[in-house]
Scaffold this motif. Structure first.
Motif, mmCIF file in Angstrom:
data_model
loop_
_atom_site.group_PDB
_atom_site.id
_atom_site.type_symbol
_atom_site.label_atom_id
_atom_site.label_comp_id
_atom_site.label_asym_id
_atom_site.label_seq_id
_atom_site.Cartn_x
_atom_site.Cartn_y
_atom_site.Cartn_z
ATOM 1 N N LYS A 70 33.186 34.650 54.264
ATOM 2 C CA LYS A 70 32.817 35.043 52.903
ATOM 3 C C LYS A 70 33.031 36.545 52.764
ATOM 4 O O LYS A 70 32.180 37.346 53.163
ATOM 5 N N PRO A 71 34.175 36.946 52.229
ATOM 6 C CA PRO A 71 34.487 38.378 52.143
ATOM 7 C C PRO A 71 33.712 39.082 51.042
ATOM 8 O O PRO A 71 33.216 38.456 50.098
ATOM 9 N N LEU A 72 33.629 40.399 51.168
ATOM 10 C CA LEU A 72 33.086 41.228 50.104
ATOM 11 C C LEU A 72 34.197 41.508 49.099
ATOM 12 O O LEU A 72 35.296 41.909 49.488
ATOM 13 N N LEU A 73 33.905 41.308 47.840
ATOM 14 C CA LEU A 73 34.919 41.508 46.809
ATOM 15 C C LEU A 73 34.758 42.872 46.149
ATOM 16 O O LEU A 73 33.649 43.312 45.861
ATOM 17 N N SER A 74 35.883 43.506 45.904
ATOM 18 C CA SER A 74 35.863 44.823 45.263
ATOM 19 C C SER A 74 35.616 44.678 43.764
ATOM 20 O O SER A 74 35.781 43.604 43.181
ATOM 21 N N ASP A 75 35.252 45.787 43.129
ATOM 22 C CA ASP A 75 35.057 45.789 41.677
ATOM 23 C C ASP A 75 36.358 45.426 40.956
ATOM 24 O O ASP A 75 36.339 44.775 39.905
ATOM 25 N N SER A 76 37.484 45.834 41.514
ATOM 26 C CA SER A 76 38.773 45.525 40.890
ATOM 27 C C SER A 76 39.014 44.017 40.836
ATOM 28 O O SER A 76 39.513 43.493 39.838
ATOM 29 N N VAL A 77 38.659 43.332 41.912
ATOM 30 C CA VAL A 77 38.817 41.875 41.942
ATOM 31 C C VAL A 77 37.937 41.220 40.889
ATOM 32 O O VAL A 77 38.378 40.304 40.169
#
Length: 255
Positions: A70-77
């Motif tokens: 479960k990756p951390l998602l960036s604000d851009s994503v």
């Protein structure tokens, strides 16, 4: 196999240094009293493919369960997902970012890239919509020249390309958005299939990435090889794993 039975199996055997085929068979008899030998063999194969158990000798196993990635998602994503969800209803798409691979690569790359894949009939319209509504550097199906001269100069390029049918995807939900992301199985295959776009992860770095992914997380190799076959990379990936992670393929296929 129902997930609840898999969880009970992990709980039952997780503290054992090893367990044999008979112990495993007796466990299943509590849930399937009429379990046939041929069906039981498929149960074992399924557990290996899902990386729940591992063979350590003929008819001898250990629990090898690992967490799901479960990756951390960036604000851009999240921004891309929100815009896509607002404007396009019920389309299939997937997002992932190369920054996730820093967890597995030996050399931490500063090359950040977001890849957005969408059903082929929406590729152009999604590209133009996002390009008009977000302040990011979008690239539509970039060729080798664009990758070399333009994408490499962008801080966080966003690649829009076609999503291969039946690609393995999972959804991450939170207050910001519902985000369909590429699974690790998909990313592992795409590293081979999109070698020009992902050139900085080739060679020995690919070995590091595969080794660490397999060591740390639960990988469904049925999904991986099925997707690899659709991308015409199945045999190449199997040969790569066989060459660089000795005995691994034998462990998930042998009983």
């Amino acid at each position: 196999m129902p997930k609840i039975i898999e969880n009970k199996l992990i709980e039952a055997f997780k503290d054992r240094s090893s367990f044999d085929r008979d112990a495993l068979y007796n466990f299943y008899l509590d849930f399937e009293p009429d379990l046939k030998e041929s069906t039981f063999s498929w149960r074992i194969y399924d557990l290996k493919i899902k990386d729940i158990i591992k063979t350590i000798g003929r008819g001898l196993y250990v629990i090898s369960y690992k967490p799901k990635y479960k990756p951390l998602l960036s604000d851009s994503v999240f921004k891309i997902a929100r815009k896509t969800n607002e404007h396009f209803e019920d389309i299939k798409y997937a997002i992932w970012e190369t920054q996730w691979l820093n967890e597995f690569s030996q050399h931490q790359t500063s090359n950040q890239m977001i890849v957005v894949e969408v059903e082929k009939e929406f590729v152009d319209s999604l590209y133009y919509y996002l390009n008009d509504n977000l302040r990011m550097d979008f690239f539509l199906n970039p060729d080798e020249k664009e990758i070399q001269f333009y994408i490499s100069e962008s801080n966080v390029p966003v690649i829009i390309k076609r999503l291969v049918t039946r690609a393995p995807i999972q959804k991450i939900k939170n207050k910001k958005a519902v985000v369909p992301i590429a699974t690790l199985e998909k990313i592992m295959v795409d590293l081979f299939a999109d070698e020009t776009l992902l050139h900085f992860y080739q060679g020995s770095e690919m070995v590091n990435i595969y080794e660490k992914i397999i060591d740390r997380y639960s990988i469904n190799f049925t999904k991986l090889f099925s997707y690899a076959k659709r991308r015409k990379k199945e045999q190449e990936i199997k040969q790569f794993i066989s060459n660089n992670i000795p005995n691994f393929l034998e462990d998930i296929q042998y009983d």
